[in-house]
Design a protein around this motif. Structure first.
Motif, PDB file in Angstrom:
ATOM      1  N   GLU A   4       0.807  -1.221   0.000  1.00  0.00           N
ATOM      2  CA  GLU A   4       0.000   0.000   0.000  1.00  0.00           C
ATOM      3  C   GLU A   4       0.840   1.270   0.000  1.00  0.00           C
ATOM      4  O   GLU A   4       0.304   2.358   0.151  1.00  0.00           O
ATOM      5  CB  GLU A   4      -0.929  -0.015   1.214  1.00  0.00           C
ATOM      6  N   LEU A   5       2.140   1.148  -0.214  1.00  0.00           N
ATOM      7  CA  LEU A   5       3.013   2.315  -0.132  1.00  0.00           C
ATOM      8  C   LEU A   5       2.832   3.316  -1.270  1.00  0.00           C
ATOM      9  O   LEU A   5       3.205   4.470  -1.140  1.00  0.00           O
ATOM     10  CB  LEU A   5       4.482   1.885  -0.045  1.00  0.00           C
ATOM     11  N   ALA A  27       3.515   7.700  11.102  1.00  0.00           N
ATOM     12  CA  ALA A  27       4.750   7.118  11.634  1.00  0.00           C
ATOM     13  C   ALA A  27       4.997   5.821  10.877  1.00  0.00           C
ATOM     14  O   ALA A  27       4.052   5.128  10.505  1.00  0.00           O
ATOM     15  CB  ALA A  27       4.613   6.852  13.129  1.00  0.00           C
ATOM     16  N   VAL A  28       6.258   5.501  10.666  1.00  0.00           N
ATOM     17  CA  VAL A  28       6.631   4.292   9.934  1.00  0.00           C
ATOM     18  C   VAL A  28       7.355   3.357  10.889  1.00  0.00           C
ATOM     19  O   VAL A  28       8.257   3.772  11.613  1.00  0.00           O
ATOM     20  CB  VAL A  28       7.546   4.639   8.733  1.00  0.00           C
ATOM     21  N   TYR A  29       6.947   2.094  10.873  1.00  0.00           N
ATOM     22  CA  TYR A  29       7.563   1.074  11.723  1.00  0.00           C
ATOM     23  C   TYR A  29       7.977  -0.087  10.833  1.00  0.00           C
ATOM     24  O   TYR A  29       7.295  -0.399   9.858  1.00  0.00           O
ATOM     25  CB  TYR A  29       6.570   0.596  12.783  1.00  0.00           C
ATOM     26  N   LEU A  38       2.639  -1.718  19.903  1.00  0.00           N
ATOM     27  CA  LEU A  38       2.347  -0.427  19.287  1.00  0.00           C
ATOM     28  C   LEU A  38       0.891  -0.035  19.529  1.00  0.00           C
ATOM     29  O   LEU A  38       0.606   1.098  19.928  1.00  0.00           O
ATOM     30  CB  LEU A  38       2.652  -0.474  17.794  1.00  0.00           C
ATOM     31  N   ALA A  39      -0.025  -0.970  19.321  1.00  0.00           N
ATOM     32  CA  ALA A  39      -1.447  -0.697  19.581  1.00  0.00           C
ATOM     33  C   ALA A  39      -1.652  -0.324  21.043  1.00  0.00           C
ATOM     34  O   ALA A  39      -2.391   0.619  21.357  1.00  0.00           O
ATOM     35  CB  ALA A  39      -2.291  -1.922  19.220  1.00  0.00           C
ATOM     36  N   ILE A 134       6.092   5.864  20.235  1.00  0.00           N
ATOM     37  CA  ILE A 134       5.210   6.832  19.594  1.00  0.00           C
ATOM     38  C   ILE A 134       5.976   8.132  19.457  1.00  0.00           C
ATOM     39  O   ILE A 134       6.494   8.658  20.448  1.00  0.00           O
ATOM     40  CB  ILE A 134       3.941   7.066  20.438  1.00  0.00           C
ATOM     41  N   PRO A 135       6.063   8.669  18.231  1.00  0.00           N
ATOM     42  CA  PRO A 135       6.740   9.961  18.072  1.00  0.00           C
ATOM     43  C   PRO A 135       6.015  11.042  18.867  1.00  0.00           C
ATOM     44  O   PRO A 135       4.796  11.119  18.846  1.00  0.00           O
ATOM     45  CB  PRO A 135       6.638  10.251  16.574  1.00  0.00           C
ATOM     46  N   THR A 136       6.761  11.835  19.593  1.00  0.00           N
ATOM     47  CA  THR A 136       6.187  12.891  20.406  1.00  0.00           C
ATOM     48  C   THR A 136       6.672  14.240  19.897  1.00  0.00           C
ATOM     49  O   THR A 136       7.874  14.502  19.876  1.00  0.00           O
ATOM     50  CB  THR A 136       6.610  12.724  21.887  1.00  0.00           C
ATOM     51  N   ILE A 137       5.752  15.076  19.470  1.00  0.00           N
ATOM     52  CA  ILE A 137       6.107  16.418  19.029  1.00  0.00           C
ATOM     53  C   ILE A 137       6.156  17.301  20.268  1.00  0.00           C
ATOM     54  O   ILE A 137       5.190  17.384  21.021  1.00  0.00           O
ATOM     55  CB  ILE A 137       5.102  16.960  18.003  1.00  0.00           C
ATOM     56  N   VAL A 138       7.289  17.938  20.479  1.00  0.00           N
ATOM     57  CA  VAL A 138       7.455  18.765  21.668  1.00  0.00           C
ATOM     58  C   VAL A 138       7.480  20.253  21.355  1.00  0.00           C
ATOM     59  O   VAL A 138       7.382  21.076  22.256  1.00  0.00           O
ATOM     60  CB  VAL A 138       8.739  18.379  22.453  1.00  0.00           C
ATOM     61  N   ASP A 139       7.618  20.599  20.071  1.00  0.00           N
ATOM     62  CA  ASP A 139       7.675  22.008  19.701  1.00  0.00           C
ATOM     63  C   ASP A 139       7.421  22.115  18.207  1.00  0.00           C
ATOM     64  O   ASP A 139       7.497  21.130  17.478  1.00  0.00           O
ATOM     65  CB  ASP A 139       9.043  22.593  20.045  1.00  0.00           C
TER      66      ASP A 139
END
Length: 151
Positions: A4-5, A27-29, A38-39, A134-139
Protein backbone atom coordinates in the motif's frame (compact mmCIF):
# COMPACT_ATOMS: atom_id res chain seq x y z
CA UNK A 1 1.59 -2.56 4.43
CA UNK A 2 4.31 -2.72 1.74
CA UNK A 3 1.65 -3.32 -0.93
CA UNK A 4 0.00 0.00 0.00
CA UNK A 5 3.01 2.32 -0.13
CA UNK A 6 2.06 3.80 -3.52
CA UNK A 7 -1.34 5.02 -2.36
CA UNK A 8 -1.54 8.83 -2.39
CA UNK A 9 -1.68 10.47 1.04
CA UNK A 10 -4.91 12.37 0.58
CA UNK A 11 -8.23 12.09 2.35
CA UNK A 12 -10.14 10.54 -0.57
CA UNK A 13 -7.50 7.87 -1.28
CA UNK A 14 -7.36 6.95 2.39
CA UNK A 15 -11.17 6.77 2.54
CA UNK A 16 -11.19 4.39 -0.46
CA UNK A 17 -8.73 2.16 1.41
CA UNK A 18 -11.07 2.05 4.40
CA UNK A 19 -8.86 4.21 6.60
CA UNK A 20 -8.29 7.87 7.35
CA UNK A 21 -5.52 10.40 7.17
CA UNK A 22 -6.37 12.06 10.46
CA UNK A 23 -4.41 15.25 10.95
CA UNK A 24 -1.98 14.27 8.23
CA UNK A 25 0.79 12.86 10.39
CA UNK A 26 2.12 9.35 10.12
CA UNK A 27 4.75 7.12 11.63
CA UNK A 28 6.63 4.29 9.93
CA UNK A 29 7.56 1.07 11.72
CA UNK A 30 9.50 -1.89 10.40
CA UNK A 31 8.92 -5.62 10.84
CA UNK A 32 10.88 -5.61 14.12
CA UNK A 33 8.14 -3.61 15.81
CA UNK A 34 5.53 -5.54 17.76
CA UNK A 35 2.14 -4.39 16.48
CA UNK A 36 0.44 -5.44 19.72
CA UNK A 37 2.83 -3.28 21.75
CA UNK A 38 2.35 -0.43 19.29
CA UNK A 39 -1.45 -0.70 19.58
CA UNK A 40 -1.09 -0.74 23.37
CA UNK A 41 1.09 2.39 23.37
CA UNK A 42 -1.34 4.34 21.16
CA UNK A 43 -4.41 3.14 23.07
CA UNK A 44 -2.81 4.00 26.41
CA UNK A 45 -1.95 7.49 25.09
CA UNK A 46 -5.54 8.07 23.92
CA UNK A 47 -6.93 6.72 27.21
CA UNK A 48 -4.71 8.98 29.30
CA UNK A 49 -5.48 12.01 27.14
CA UNK A 50 -9.25 11.49 27.35
CA UNK A 51 -10.91 14.29 29.30
CA UNK A 52 -13.50 11.82 30.62
CA UNK A 53 -16.49 14.00 29.67
CA UNK A 54 -17.97 11.28 27.49
CA UNK A 55 -17.95 7.97 29.35
CA UNK A 56 -17.98 5.73 26.24
CA UNK A 57 -14.66 7.32 25.25
CA UNK A 58 -12.94 7.06 28.62
CA UNK A 59 -14.38 3.65 29.48
CA UNK A 60 -14.03 2.28 25.96
CA UNK A 61 -10.43 3.31 25.47
CA UNK A 62 -9.64 2.17 29.01
CA UNK A 63 -11.13 -1.27 28.34
CA UNK A 64 -9.26 -1.55 25.04
CA UNK A 65 -6.00 -0.58 26.75
CA UNK A 66 -6.58 -3.16 29.47
CA UNK A 67 -7.23 -5.97 26.96
CA UNK A 68 -4.19 -4.96 24.87
CA UNK A 69 -2.06 -5.06 28.00
CA UNK A 70 -3.23 -8.60 28.75
CA UNK A 71 -2.50 -9.64 25.15
CA UNK A 72 0.97 -8.10 25.31
CA UNK A 73 1.68 -10.07 28.48
CA UNK A 74 0.43 -13.30 26.88
CA UNK A 75 -2.41 -13.58 29.43
CA UNK A 76 -5.47 -12.69 27.33
CA UNK A 77 -8.78 -14.52 27.19
CA UNK A 78 -9.69 -16.23 23.93
CA UNK A 79 -12.23 -13.56 22.97
CA UNK A 80 -9.82 -10.64 23.49
CA UNK A 81 -9.84 -9.50 19.86
CA UNK A 82 -13.64 -9.54 19.72
CA UNK A 83 -13.72 -7.46 22.93
CA UNK A 84 -11.34 -4.90 21.39
CA UNK A 85 -13.39 -4.66 18.21
CA UNK A 86 -16.70 -4.37 20.08
CA UNK A 87 -15.33 -1.63 22.37
CA UNK A 88 -13.74 0.16 19.40
CA UNK A 89 -17.08 0.23 17.57
CA UNK A 90 -18.88 1.69 20.60
CA UNK A 91 -16.37 4.10 22.12
CA UNK A 92 -17.55 6.89 19.80
CA UNK A 93 -21.13 6.90 21.17
CA UNK A 94 -21.79 10.37 22.58
CA UNK A 95 -18.31 11.65 21.86
CA UNK A 96 -17.41 15.31 22.39
CA UNK A 97 -14.18 15.34 20.37
CA UNK A 98 -12.31 13.31 17.74
CA UNK A 99 -10.21 11.32 20.23
CA UNK A 100 -12.57 8.31 20.44
CA UNK A 101 -12.86 8.24 16.65
CA UNK A 102 -9.07 7.95 16.50
CA UNK A 103 -9.14 5.10 19.04
CA UNK A 104 -11.91 3.35 17.15
CA UNK A 105 -10.40 3.59 13.69
CA UNK A 106 -6.83 2.83 14.73
CA UNK A 107 -7.65 -0.20 16.87
CA UNK A 108 -10.00 -1.69 14.28
CA UNK A 109 -7.46 -1.12 11.53
CA UNK A 110 -4.61 -2.71 13.49
CA UNK A 111 -6.63 -5.75 14.58
CA UNK A 112 -8.02 -6.38 11.08
CA UNK A 113 -4.69 -5.79 9.32
CA UNK A 114 -2.43 -7.62 11.78
CA UNK A 115 -4.89 -10.15 13.22
CA UNK A 116 -2.40 -13.01 12.96
CA UNK A 117 0.14 -11.15 15.06
CA UNK A 118 -2.50 -10.35 17.69
CA UNK A 119 -3.64 -14.00 17.78
CA UNK A 120 -0.03 -15.17 18.18
CA UNK A 121 0.18 -13.11 21.40
CA UNK A 122 -2.92 -14.57 23.02
CA UNK A 123 -1.07 -17.34 24.81
CA UNK A 124 2.50 -16.08 25.03
CA UNK A 125 4.34 -12.80 25.58
CA UNK A 126 6.01 -11.03 22.67
CA UNK A 127 9.38 -12.29 21.51
CA UNK A 128 10.34 -9.19 19.52
CA UNK A 129 13.16 -7.12 20.93
CA UNK A 130 12.36 -3.79 19.27
CA UNK A 131 10.06 -1.79 21.57
CA UNK A 132 7.35 0.33 20.01
CA UNK A 133 7.69 4.08 20.32
CA UNK A 134 5.21 6.83 19.59
CA UNK A 135 6.74 9.96 18.07
CA UNK A 136 6.19 12.89 20.41
CA UNK A 137 6.11 16.42 19.03
CA UNK A 138 7.45 18.77 21.67
CA UNK A 139 7.68 22.01 19.70
CA UNK A 140 6.97 23.57 16.31
CA UNK A 141 9.69 24.84 14.01
CA UNK A 142 8.06 27.64 11.99
CA UNK A 143 11.03 27.91 9.61
CA UNK A 144 11.08 24.21 8.80
CA UNK A 145 7.28 24.09 8.66
CA UNK A 146 6.86 21.15 10.99
CA UNK A 147 7.14 19.65 14.40
CA UNK A 148 10.22 18.95 16.42
CA UNK A 149 10.03 15.59 18.09
CA UNK A 150 11.71 14.31 21.19
CA UNK A 151 14.86 12.32 20.28
Amino acid sequence: LPSELDIPLDFESMRRMGTGLGSGGFAVYDERTCIVDLALQYSRFLYVESCGQCPPCKLGSGAITEVLDSIEQGKAEGDALEVILARARNCTDGQRCALPTGESLLMQSLVYTFGDEFRAHLDRPCDRSHPAAIPTIVDLDELAGGGVRRP
